[in-house]
Design a protein around this motif. Structure first.
Motif, mmCIF file in Angstrom:
data_model
loop_
_atom_site.group_PDB
_atom_site.id
_atom_site.type_symbol
_atom_site.label_atom_id
_atom_site.label_comp_id
_atom_site.label_asym_id
_atom_site.label_seq_id
_atom_site.Cartn_x
_atom_site.Cartn_y
_atom_site.Cartn_z
ATOM 1 N N TRP A 62 0.807 -1.036 0.344
ATOM 2 C CA TRP A 62 0.049 -0.101 0.321
ATOM 3 C C TRP A 62 0.960 1.223 -0.265
ATOM 4 O O TRP A 62 1.911 1.430 0.157
ATOM 5 N N ALA A 64 0.976 5.697 0.258
ATOM 6 C CA ALA A 64 0.483 7.000 1.060
ATOM 7 C C ALA A 64 0.795 8.373 0.657
ATOM 8 O O ALA A 64 1.687 8.183 -0.172
ATOM 9 N N GLU A 65 -0.009 9.214 0.166
ATOM 10 C CA GLU A 65 -0.032 10.485 -0.613
ATOM 11 C C GLU A 65 -0.699 11.617 0.233
ATOM 12 O O GLU A 65 -1.733 11.557 0.900
ATOM 13 N N TRP A 66 -0.261 12.549 0.094
ATOM 14 C CA TRP A 66 -1.181 14.129 0.773
ATOM 15 C C TRP A 66 -2.761 13.924 -0.429
ATOM 16 O O TRP A 66 -2.016 14.355 -1.129
ATOM 17 N N LYS A 67 -3.140 14.113 0.113
ATOM 18 C CA LYS A 67 -4.389 14.287 -0.246
ATOM 19 C C LYS A 67 -5.066 15.709 -0.132
ATOM 20 O O LYS A 67 -5.185 16.697 -1.084
ATOM 21 N N GLN A 72 -4.333 16.228 5.118
ATOM 22 C CA GLN A 72 -5.197 14.818 4.730
ATOM 23 C C GLN A 72 -3.610 14.060 4.186
ATOM 24 O O GLN A 72 -3.631 14.313 3.348
ATOM 25 N N SER A 74 -4.024 10.359 2.662
ATOM 26 C CA SER A 74 -4.580 9.165 1.777
ATOM 27 C C SER A 74 -3.971 8.020 1.374
ATOM 28 O O SER A 74 -2.785 8.069 1.374
ATOM 29 N N VAL A 75 -4.737 6.828 2.870
ATOM 30 C CA VAL A 75 -3.764 5.722 2.645
ATOM 31 C C VAL A 75 -4.425 4.860 1.273
ATOM 32 O O VAL A 75 -5.709 4.653 0.970
ATOM 33 N N LEU A 76 -3.012 4.314 0.381
ATOM 34 C CA LEU A 76 -3.960 3.676 -1.084
ATOM 35 C C LEU A 76 -3.295 2.023 -1.142
ATOM 36 O O LEU A 76 -3.066 1.652 -0.541
ATOM 37 N N GLU A 81 -6.473 2.386 -5.092
ATOM 38 C CA GLU A 81 -7.909 2.940 -4.561
ATOM 39 C C GLU A 81 -7.807 3.222 -2.828
ATOM 40 O O GLU A 81 -7.056 3.004 -1.932
ATOM 41 N N GLU A 82 -8.243 4.549 -2.730
ATOM 42 C CA GLU A 82 -8.905 5.001 -1.491
ATOM 43 C C GLU A 82 -9.053 4.430 -0.183
ATOM 44 O O GLU A 82 -10.414 4.156 -0.201
ATOM 45 N N ILE A 85 -8.819 7.732 5.345
ATOM 46 C CA ILE A 85 -7.630 9.405 5.599
ATOM 47 C C ILE A 85 -7.609 9.564 6.655
ATOM 48 O O ILE A 85 -8.408 8.865 7.856
#
Length: 120
Positions: A62, A64-67, A72, A74-76, A81-82, A85
Motif C-alpha cells: 500500500w 500514502a500520499e497527501w490529499k 489530509q 490518503s492511504v492507498l 484505491e483510497e 484518510i
C-alpha cells in the motif's frame, strides 16, 4: 557515539523529531537541493506513514500520499484505491510535528493500524 547521524547515511534518514529535521534539511542544502523546513516535515510525515504501512502489511503493498497538504493523507491499497484518510488531531500535521512529534508518530501508527485492520 549514540545519537550521531553520519552525513552519508542522512539521505536515508526519515526524521521523527525536529532535531532530525534540522539534520535532514542541512544534508539537502549541502547537496544543493533547495528545500524548506516545511517540505522536509511533510515528506517525513509521509515517509513515516509509508514505513508503518510496510510494517503492518509485511511488505510495500500500500502507499500514502497527501490529499490536502498538511491536512489530509490518503492511504492507498495496492490498486491505488483510497482505503483510509488520516487527518491531524489539532488541525495541522506540521504544528503537531513541531510541538510533540512523539505524540504525532504514535497517533499516526494507531491510525495506520486501524486502517489496515479495517481493510485487510
Amino acid at each position: 557515539m549514540l545519537g550521531v547521524v553520519r552525513m552519508d547515511e542522512t539521505s536515508k534518514l526519515v526524521p521523527i523529531n525536529m532535531k532530525e529535521i534540522e539534520i535532514k534539511l542541512a544534508w539537502y542544502l549541502s547537496n544543493n537541493r533547495i528545500v524548506t523546513e516545511r517540505e522536509v516535515i511533510l515528506e517525513s510525515i509521509l515517509e513515516n506513514i509509508r514505513s508503518m504501512i510496510v510494517d503492518e502489511l509485511e511488505g510495500p503493498y500500500w502507499g500514502a500520499e497527501w490529499k490536502v497538504d498538511d491536512k489530509q493523507i490518503s492511504v492507498l491499497d495496492i490498486l491505488g484505491e483510497e482505503v483510509g484518510i488520516i487527518v491531524p488531531q489539532d488541525g495541522s500535521f506540521i504544528d503537531e510535528f513541531k510541538n510533540n512529534s512523539p505524540k504525532l508518530i504514535d497517533y499516526l501508527n494507531e491510525k495506520v493500524k486501524k486502517i489496515v485492520q479495517n481493510n485487510y
